[in-house]
Design an enzyme around this catalytic site. Structure first.
Site, short mmCIF file in Angstrom:
data_model
loop_
_atom_site.label_atom_id
_atom_site.label_comp_id
_atom_site.label_asym_id
_atom_site.label_seq_id
_atom_site.Cartn_x
_atom_site.Cartn_y
_atom_site.Cartn_z
N HIS A 240 0.80 -1.49 0.12
CA HIS A 240 -0.38 -0.17 0.17
C HIS A 240 0.96 1.32 0.03
O HIS A 240 0.72 1.92 -0.81
CB HIS A 240 -0.86 -0.01 1.29
CG HIS A 240 -1.89 -0.89 1.37
ND1 HIS A 240 -2.98 -1.25 0.83
CD2 HIS A 240 -1.77 -2.34 2.12
CE1 HIS A 240 -3.45 -2.60 0.79
NE2 HIS A 240 -2.71 -3.09 1.88
O1 RIB Z 1 -4.45 -0.18 5.48
C1 RIB Z 1 -3.04 -0.31 5.14
C2 RIB Z 1 -2.43 0.79 6.20
O2 RIB Z 1 -2.33 0.35 7.14
C3 RIB Z 1 -0.74 0.74 5.62
O3 RIB Z 1 -0.26 2.06 5.95
C4 RIB Z 1 0.08 -0.31 6.28
O4 RIB Z 1 1.36 -0.11 6.68
C5 RIB Z 1 -0.96 -0.22 7.68
O5 RIB Z 1 -0.29 1.21 8.39
#
Ligand code: RIB
Ligand code: CA
Length: 312
Positions: A240
Site C-alpha cells: 500500500h
Molecule cells: O491499510 C493499509 C495501511 O495500514 C498501510 O499503511 C499499512 O502499513 C498499515 O499502516
C-alpha cells in the site's frame, strides 16, 4: 528540476519499509525527515524499524523524530497479525547505526517546514496522529506545506472493518483534522493501493535489483505474503504505502477525482469510514484528490528504477 522536499510519517511495517526505501532512492525526492507513529506496531518498534531501514539504505543523515504512542482519543489498535511482533518479522535489517533525533515528530516536522526554502510535501503512511497534531499546533506553518499525499481510507470497502481502512480506523479524529485542514491533499485509499500486488513476476524482477531489490522482495514475501493470504485470501500481497510515494514522484500513475471526503467518528459499525461523496449530493466542496485508478506497471517501473539507483 530540484528534488521535492518531503517528510515521511510512517509506522513500519513492511509496506512502510518499502515506501521508505523508495523515497530514499527516488532522485525526484529529498527526504528531509522521517517521523514515526504507533500503528502497525507500538511506537518504540516503529521507531526502531525506521532507524534500521535508514541505516540499511545508508541514509543516516535523515533525522527520525518519534511521535505519538497512541491516537488522539482512542486506544491504540495494532496489526501484528500482518506485520509480525517486531513489525518487520523475517526481515534481517542490521541494527540501527544511529538513534532518533532529540526532537519529537511534531517539533521535527515544524523545524523542517519552517526552515525549508520551498514548500514541503508531507507523505503520511500510518495513522494521522502526528500530522493532525502538527497542523493543530503550528497553523502558521501550513503556508509552507506544498501538499499532503497520504495512504489511507477507501472509497469502497475497508480492511480492518467492512467500512474502515486501518490508518483511518486507528485515529479517525486525526484523519478528520487532516481532511478538514484545507491543504492540497491527495488520498490514496485501498481502491488504488490494493492494485499494487507483489506476485512471482514482481519478486523475480525485484531480486534482479541488488541488495535493495532483494530486501524489498523479502519484505513483500515471507511473513507479509502469508499474512495477506491467511487474512484476506490474497495470492499476492498489496504494498500500500509505496503507492503514495510513487504518486509524489509521478502523479500521472494515478487516476484521481476531486471529491468531498468526510470521516465517520461515531458509527458503531462505521467508525473510521472515509465517506466519499461520489455524486456531489452533499453540496460540500471537494477537499481531496482521491485515487480511483493506478497504472500498476508504471508504479513498479518507478519502484524498480529507483531501487536500482539506491547504490547499496
Ligand atoms: O491499510 C493499509 C495501511 O495500514 C498501510 O499503511 C499499512 O502499513 C498499515 O499502516
Ligand atoms: Ca503504514
Amino acid at each position: 528540476m530540484m528534488p521535492e522536499p518531503v517528510i515521511l510519517d510512517v509506522d513500519p511495517g513492511y509496506d512502510d519499509a518499502i515506501a521508505m526505501m523508495l523515497a530514499c532512492s527516488a532522485p525526484e525526492l529529498d527526504v528531509r525527515a522521517v517521523t514515526t507513529v504507533a500503528g502497525n506496531v507500538a511506537l518504540e518498534k516503529t521507531t526502531r524499524n525506521a532507524l534500521k531501514i535508514l541505516s540499511f539504505t545508508k541514509r543516516a543523515k535523515i533525522p527520525v523524530g518519534a511521535g505519538a504512542a497512541s491516537p488522539l482519543v482512542r486506544t491504540l489498535r495494532t496489526s501484528e497479525h500482518i506485520h509480525g511482533e517486531s513489525g518487520l518479522d523475517g526481515a534481517d535489517f542490521p541494527e540501527p547505526a544511529f538513534g532518533p533525533d532529540g526532537r519529537d515528530a511534531v517539533r521535527l516536522m515544524a523545524d523542517v517546514v519552517r526552515e525549508a526554502s520551498e514548500p514541503v510535501t508531507i507523505i503520511p503512511l500510518g495513522p494521522l496522529t502526528n500530522v493532525a497534531t502538527f497542523l493543530e499546533e503550528h497553523p502558521c506553518l501550513t503556508q509552507n506545506i506544498r501538499r499532503i499525499v497520504l495512504m489511507g481510507g477507501s472509497v469502497g470497502a475497508g480492511n480492518v472493518t467492512p467500512a474502515a481502512e486501518f490508518n483511518v480506523y486507528v485515529d479517525p479524529e486525526a484523519a478528520r483534522i487532516v481532511l478538514e485542514s484545507g491543504l492540497p491533499l491527495t488520498m490514496l485509499g485501498l481502491d488504488v493501493t490494493r492494485e499494487a500486488t507483489v506476485g512471482p513476476e514482481e519478486v523475480e524482477r525485484l531480486r534482479s535489483v541488488g541488495r535493495a531489490g532483494e530486501a524489498v522482495a523479502g519484505l513483500a514475501t515471507y511473513h507479509y505474503a502469508g499474512a495477506y493470504r491467511r487474512t484476506y485470501g490474497l495470492a499476492a500481497p498489496p504494498i500500500h504505502d509505496p503507492v503514495a510515494v510513487a504518486a509524489v514522484v509521478e502523479p500521472a500513475i494515478l487516476e484521481t477525482r476531486s471529491l468531498r471526503v468526510d470521516v465517520e467518528c461515531e458509527g458503531e459499525l462505521t467508525r473510521g469510514e472515509t465517506v466519499c461523496d461520489l455524486y456531489g449530493v452533499t453540496g460540500r466542496p471537494p477537499n481531496a484528490e482521491v485515487g480511483m485508478g493506478l497504472d500498476r506497471s508504471a508504479f513498479f517501473e518507478i519502484l524498480i528504477r529507483s531501487l536500482e539507483g539506491l547504490g547499496i
